[in-house]
Design an enzyme around this catalytic site. Structure first.
Site, PDB file in Angstrom:
ATOM      1  N   HIS A  49       0.815  -1.204   0.000  1.00  0.00           N
ATOM      2  CA  HIS A  49       0.000   0.000   0.000  1.00  0.00           C
ATOM      3  C   HIS A  49       0.854   1.261   0.000  1.00  0.00           C
ATOM      4  O   HIS A  49       0.497   2.252  -0.644  1.00  0.00           O
ATOM      5  CB  HIS A  49      -0.917   0.002   1.229  1.00  0.00           C
ATOM      6  CG  HIS A  49      -1.887   1.136   1.261  1.00  0.00           C
ATOM      7  ND1 HIS A  49      -3.008   1.189   0.466  1.00  0.00           N
ATOM      8  CD2 HIS A  49      -1.900   2.276   1.998  1.00  0.00           C
ATOM      9  CE1 HIS A  49      -3.675   2.300   0.718  1.00  0.00           C
ATOM     10  NE2 HIS A  49      -3.029   2.978   1.642  1.00  0.00           N
ATOM     11  N   TYR A 105       4.323   0.686  -3.214  1.00  0.00           N
ATOM     12  CA  TYR A 105       4.047   0.406  -4.624  1.00  0.00           C
ATOM     13  C   TYR A 105       5.103  -0.539  -5.215  1.00  0.00           C
ATOM     14  O   TYR A 105       5.481  -0.432  -6.374  1.00  0.00           O
ATOM     15  CB  TYR A 105       3.985   1.705  -5.435  1.00  0.00           C
ATOM     16  CG  TYR A 105       2.825   2.597  -5.049  1.00  0.00           C
ATOM     17  CD1 TYR A 105       1.626   2.503  -5.726  1.00  0.00           C
ATOM     18  CD2 TYR A 105       2.929   3.509  -4.007  1.00  0.00           C
ATOM     19  CE1 TYR A 105       0.549   3.305  -5.387  1.00  0.00           C
ATOM     20  CE2 TYR A 105       1.857   4.311  -3.651  1.00  0.00           C
ATOM     21  CZ  TYR A 105       0.671   4.206  -4.341  1.00  0.00           C
ATOM     22  OH  TYR A 105      -0.392   4.989  -3.988  1.00  0.00           O
ATOM     23  N   LYS A 138      -7.044  14.390  -6.213  1.00  0.00           N
ATOM     24  CA  LYS A 138      -6.503  13.036  -6.120  1.00  0.00           C
ATOM     25  C   LYS A 138      -7.617  12.083  -5.720  1.00  0.00           C
ATOM     26  O   LYS A 138      -8.575  12.473  -5.048  1.00  0.00           O
ATOM     27  CB  LYS A 138      -5.363  12.974  -5.092  1.00  0.00           C
ATOM     28  CG  LYS A 138      -4.613  11.644  -5.060  1.00  0.00           C
ATOM     29  CD  LYS A 138      -3.521  11.672  -3.999  1.00  0.00           C
ATOM     30  CE  LYS A 138      -2.733  10.374  -3.965  1.00  0.00           C
ATOM     31  NZ  LYS A 138      -1.719  10.376  -2.889  1.00  0.00           N
ATOM     32  N   HIS A 152     -10.164   3.001  -0.160  1.00  0.00           N
ATOM     33  CA  HIS A 152     -10.293   2.525   1.218  1.00  0.00           C
ATOM     34  C   HIS A 152     -11.200   1.305   1.186  1.00  0.00           C
ATOM     35  O   HIS A 152     -12.240   1.247   1.845  1.00  0.00           O
ATOM     36  CB  HIS A 152     -10.849   3.621   2.134  1.00  0.00           C
ATOM     37  CG  HIS A 152     -10.054   3.781   3.391  1.00  0.00           C
ATOM     38  ND1 HIS A 152     -10.614   3.951   4.624  1.00  0.00           N
ATOM     39  CD2 HIS A 152      -8.719   3.800   3.605  1.00  0.00           C
ATOM     40  CE1 HIS A 152      -9.670   4.067   5.545  1.00  0.00           C
ATOM     41  NE2 HIS A 152      -8.508   3.984   4.942  1.00  0.00           N
ATOM     42  N   ASN A 153     -10.773   0.315   0.400  1.00  0.00           N
ATOM     43  CA  ASN A 153     -11.641  -0.808   0.063  1.00  0.00           C
ATOM     44  C   ASN A 153     -11.823  -1.796   1.211  1.00  0.00           C
ATOM     45  O   ASN A 153     -12.942  -2.044   1.663  1.00  0.00           O
ATOM     46  CB  ASN A 153     -11.079  -1.537  -1.158  1.00  0.00           C
ATOM     47  CG  ASN A 153     -10.954  -0.632  -2.364  1.00  0.00           C
ATOM     48  OD1 ASN A 153     -11.607   0.403  -2.456  1.00  0.00           O
ATOM     49  ND2 ASN A 153     -10.089  -0.999  -3.301  1.00  0.00           N
ATOM     50  N   ASP A 178      -4.860  14.864   2.242  1.00  0.00           N
ATOM     51  CA  ASP A 178      -3.895  14.938   1.143  1.00  0.00           C
ATOM     52  C   ASP A 178      -3.998  16.287   0.435  1.00  0.00           C
ATOM     53  O   ASP A 178      -2.981  16.893   0.071  1.00  0.00           O
ATOM     54  CB  ASP A 178      -4.149  13.815   0.128  1.00  0.00           C
ATOM     55  CG  ASP A 178      -3.523  12.495   0.555  1.00  0.00           C
ATOM     56  OD1 ASP A 178      -2.566  12.527   1.345  1.00  0.00           O
ATOM     57  OD2 ASP A 178      -3.981  11.448   0.087  1.00  0.00           O
ATOM     58  N   GLN A 188      -6.671   9.102  12.845  1.00  0.00           N
ATOM     59  CA  GLN A 188      -6.996  10.119  11.847  1.00  0.00           C
ATOM     60  C   GLN A 188      -6.783  11.549  12.361  1.00  0.00           C
ATOM     61  O   GLN A 188      -6.442  11.774  13.519  1.00  0.00           O
ATOM     62  CB  GLN A 188      -8.452   9.934  11.416  1.00  0.00           C
ATOM     63  CG  GLN A 188      -8.712   8.583  10.776  1.00  0.00           C
ATOM     64  CD  GLN A 188      -8.045   8.438   9.432  1.00  0.00           C
ATOM     65  OE1 GLN A 188      -8.471   9.008   8.441  1.00  0.00           O
ATOM     66  NE2 GLN A 188      -6.964   7.675   9.392  1.00  0.00           N
ATOM     67  N   ASN A 194      -5.963   8.643 -10.943  1.00  0.00           N
ATOM     68  CA  ASN A 194      -6.527   7.304 -11.130  1.00  0.00           C
ATOM     69  C   ASN A 194      -6.411   6.481  -9.867  1.00  0.00           C
ATOM     70  O   ASN A 194      -5.534   6.716  -9.031  1.00  0.00           O
ATOM     71  CB  ASN A 194      -5.848   6.570 -12.293  1.00  0.00           C
ATOM     72  CG  ASN A 194      -4.362   6.383 -12.073  1.00  0.00           C
ATOM     73  OD1 ASN A 194      -3.937   5.586 -11.254  1.00  0.00           O
ATOM     74  ND2 ASN A 194      -3.554   7.123 -12.819  1.00  0.00           N
ATOM     75  N   GLY A 241      -2.232   9.363  -8.028  1.00  0.00           N
ATOM     76  CA  GLY A 241      -3.324   8.423  -7.831  1.00  0.00           C
ATOM     77  C   GLY A 241      -2.976   7.370  -6.806  1.00  0.00           C
ATOM     78  O   GLY A 241      -2.233   7.629  -5.853  1.00  0.00           O
ATOM     79  N   ASN A 242      -3.494   6.183  -7.019  1.00  0.00           N
ATOM     80  CA  ASN A 242      -3.412   5.144  -6.007  1.00  0.00           C
ATOM     81  C   ASN A 242      -3.504   3.781  -6.682  1.00  0.00           C
ATOM     82  O   ASN A 242      -4.234   3.616  -7.659  1.00  0.00           O
ATOM     83  CB  ASN A 242      -4.565   5.331  -5.013  1.00  0.00           C
ATOM     84  CG  ASN A 242      -4.644   4.249  -3.951  1.00  0.00           C
ATOM     85  OD1 ASN A 242      -5.668   3.603  -3.792  1.00  0.00           O
ATOM     86  ND2 ASN A 242      -3.590   4.043  -3.212  1.00  0.00           N
TER      87      ASN A 242
END
Length: 751
Positions: A55, A58, A100, A104-105, A126, A324, A513, A550-551
């Site tokens: 995560h 990359y 961006k 957060h699946n 961000d 957070q 993306n 992106g992510n």
């Protein structure tokens, strides 16, 4: 302990460290040992494990993502590209936009409300960290089948979490997607986008320059929630026992985030921030290593000074916590008092926890002992890079041969239209979007169900009154298309988002993306990923829109069952004058209805094949990027000239759905004739580079001349008016019938 922790690590090389429990492979751990010349301490292992997680690092995608840079089109508008917290583009009149999208699946499946809420909170920070005021959010959501039981658990919680957090922040939710497909059961996709505005000469970066400058942690206190979230939830295959991972899901406090936004903006205005980083994935580990690596190379931190909600937390837990609403800033000694005073004004806790150095080392202490002593760049930038093997899925050829040509085509097109209009993926999203505040702050010009969200810049930020500009945003993706052909599927996602921005009258400018895929350790999944990235990079080059960031979200699968490859693409555009934006649909009677673009017999991956036959096979619609670019030019130029009264892109469900939705926009009917010889193809093909527009009859000749200059097909279909959609010789349905079919589906399931 009588011996310094770091020194003790050097003296006890054989002591077992729990690297595997933290998601590290043996060779990755061995590399850490080689970097340090000794075994890591527990706190150092915590840092490397989260920073080298999929995560954060990359590590499986870097070799492919580089194409976004090497193939990047030249763009004078691009001010900040990939590598920072968010991309920044010049939108004119001295203003810039930063945007961006991130995923957060897995947290949203484990705990839907908090998972989705903190996804919004994270992407908002961000944007804050770039020096901008967040001005709007969007979300791209995917769930299991509408008839699958767990969808009824996950979707309401996700929507509630997004609504609660965004509404509390006072940020309009101006668009997005909600898609249902059985492949997402047990692994929903929650992709959150945020956009912000700032003066283009006031960009902030994540850097820690200047030895002697102070490091300040400000915002919420650090707790036990979200410990290891990045590595535990987002960097491993998602199993059925994921409910046991609830402690790894962060807990959000939107009211603290609202204070943090206003506090940050005043800090920027006072010019007391040298560098800034939000604390998202990997928390303190990420903020300290990345700031130090991008600065003068060193930093000292006293972890005892980190404000805690739970005083029992150990250093490793503090470093891995993803609590957070936290930020980290670098501030000169002379500005400390002013910085702290502003934080106190906004009731935001702020503590000096360290200092910038030029030693090239990140050194942390706990109870007076050195527990971390590492080169920060090795954690932030020098993680493992994998060239994962990949190959085309074994069944891909057979999937592509299984075309929809053999499927029985309907003779009753009226029933087909109503069936599609009521289907899970084409029905009204009002049940979802009505829970979001789309118009808070008063700057929303267009929002759901319009093709793209549109915001005016004027009055969003102090001093912006002099500009008439606006920004448009759209997100799109189609997992079925990408399953059939990931290269084309990614390009089709970009094409649709690009087109959706253009139909508002805005010029597409830049791309973000969120690439959602299964396990990178599966060569078939890596082939899908590699092809999608290659396709998106090639398409961005052709269309002249750079990827700003992106992510990547891997491991989206339960057991061995991966989701359909789902690249989600966001496009940002700019319009010189928001007063010239084009409304969605048919706004009045007596307007000429015109189809722009060419239609072909293309049903691979279509909504008709999916709804009528539960079929997925063949190839998706052909990509024509040159036609997309020419269509966008026609749409934006026609908007500038004031030719268009309304517009709507053609995508899922084809012309039939576009006509129905255009009628439903303001309750205005239309009578049209189809241009081709096959009514079914004309109405339900999903050919690309097409849009539906309406205009006053006196402007029709000017529009046709414009289309002819750019070689864009242009067909006069008919005229708006009445209380029905009439396709002459084919079907007729009242607007009331269309509305009843369109709006009943989601309330019928969720109440």
């Amino acid at each position: 302990m009588s011996v310094d922790t770091v020194k003790r690590a050097g003296q006890t090389p054989d002591e077992r460290m729990p690297f595997a429990e933290l998601g590290m492979k043996q060779d990755e751990y061995d590399r850490v040992v080689a970097i340090l010349g000794r075994r890591p301490t527990g706190s150092e292992l915590a840092i490397y494990s989260v920073m080298w997680s999929e995560h954060c690092s990359y590590k499986s995608s870097k070799v492919h993502l580089r194409q976004f840079g090497t193939k990047a089109p030249k763009s004078e508008a691009l001010l900040v590209g990939m590598g920072e917290n968010a991309g920044v583009v010049d939108i004119g009149d001295g203003w810039a936009a930063t945007f961006k999208i991130e995923s957060h699946n897995h947290p949203s499946y484990v705990e839907p409300h908090q998972g989705a809420a903190t996804g919004v909170g994270g992407i908002v920070r961000d944007i804050m960290s770039m020096g901008a005021r967040p001005v709007a959010v969007m979300d791209s959501l995917r769930f299991g089948g509408l008839d699958q039981g767990d969808t009824r658990r996950v979707l309401p919680g996700v929507v509630e979490g997004i609504s609660h957090y965004g509404n509390c922040l006072g940020l309009p939710n101006i668009g997005g997607e909600v898609v249902f497909d059985p492949c997402y059961i047990g692994n929903p996709l929650v992709n959150a986008l945020c956009v912000g505005l700032l003066r283009k000469d006031q960009i902030k970066l994540a850097t820690a320059p200047g030895p002697g400058n102070k490091v300040i942690l400000f915002g919420a206190r650090t707790g036990a929630d979200g410990i290891g979230g990045a590595s535990v939830l987002a960097s491993a295959t998602f199993e059925d026992e994921s409910q046991a991972k609830r402690p790894a899901v962060q807990v959000g406090d939107p009211f603290m985030e609202k204070l943090l936004i206003e506090c940050c903006l005043e800090l920027y205005q006072a010019d007391v921030v040298v560098g800034i980083q939000d604390l998202g994935a990997a928390g303190v580990s990420c903020a300290t290593t990345e700031l130090a690596a991008k600065g003068t190379g060193g930093m000292t931190v006293d972890l005892n000074l980190v404000p805690l909600r739970d005083p029992t937390l150990r250093p490793e837990e503090i470093l891995m916590s993803e609590s957070q609403e936290r930020m980290m800033a670098v501030v000169t000694p002379g500005d400390i008092d002013a910085f702290l005073a502003i934080c106190e004004k906004w009731d935001v806790p702020a503590t000096v926890i360290g200092e910038v150095t030029d030693t090239g080392r990140l050194v942390m202490t706990w109870d007076g002992e050195v527990i971390v002593d590492i080169p920060p760049g090795t954690a932030a930038d020098d993680g493992p890079v994998y060239e994962r093997p990949f190959h085309e899925p074994l069944g891909q050829h057979d999937l592509n041969l299984d075309t929809p040509d053999s499927l029985e085509r309907p003779s009753d097109l009226r029933t087909t239209l109503l069936q599609l209009l009521a289907s899970a993926n084409l029905s009204s999203r009002e049940w979802v979007t009505s829970q979001y505040d789309r118009y808070v702050r008063g700057n929303t010009v267009l929002a759901q169900p319009a093709d793209a969200g549109l915001l005016r810049v004027s009055e969003v930020m102090p001093g912006a009154e002099e500009t008439t500009r606006g920004i448009a945003l759209a997100t799109d993706g189609n997992g079925r298309y990408a399953k059939l052909d990931p290269y084309a599927g990614a390009q089709l996602a970009l094409s649709e988002a690009y087109r959706n921005v253009a139909v508002t009258g805005a010029t597409p400018l830049a791309v973000t993306n969120c690439l959602n895929f299964g396990s990178p350790e599966d060569p078939e999944v890596m082939w899908q990923f590699a092809e999608a990235v290659r396709g998106l990079a090639d398409a961005c080059k052709t269309l002249g829109v750079p990827v700003t960031g992106g992510n990547v979200s891997f491991y989206n699968q339960t057991g061995t069952a991966a989701i359909n490859p789902t690249p989600v693409v966001g496009v940002l555009g700019v319009i010189d004058d928001v007063a010239k934006r084009v409304r969605s649909g048919f706004p009045a009677a007596g307007l000429r209805v015109v189809l722009l673009g060419a239609t072909y017999d293309e049903f691979g991956g279509s909504e008709w094949a999916h709804v009528a036959h539960d079929h997925l096979g063949g190839l998706p619609p052909r990509v024509n990027l040159e036609a997309e670019r020419d269509l966008a030019t026609v749409l934006t130029e026609a908007a500038k000239q004031g030719l268009l009264e309304g517009s709507h892109d053609l995508s899922d469900g084809g012309l039939g759905i576009a006509l129905a939705e255009a009628c439903l926009a303001q309750g205005v009917g239309a009578t049209v004739s189809l241009p081709g010889g096959d009514a079914f193809v004309d109405l339900f093909s999903e050919s690309t580079a097409r849009a539906l527009v309406c205009l006053k009859p006196e402007h029709f000749e000017t529009l046709t001349d414009l289309c002819a200059r750019l070689d864009v097909p242009c067909y006069g279909l008919g005229e708006t008016g009445g209380d029905s959609l009439v396709v002459e010789g084919v079907l007729e349905a009242t607007v009331t019938e269309l509305r009843m079919s369109h709006e009943a589906t989601l309330p019928g399931v969720f109440g």
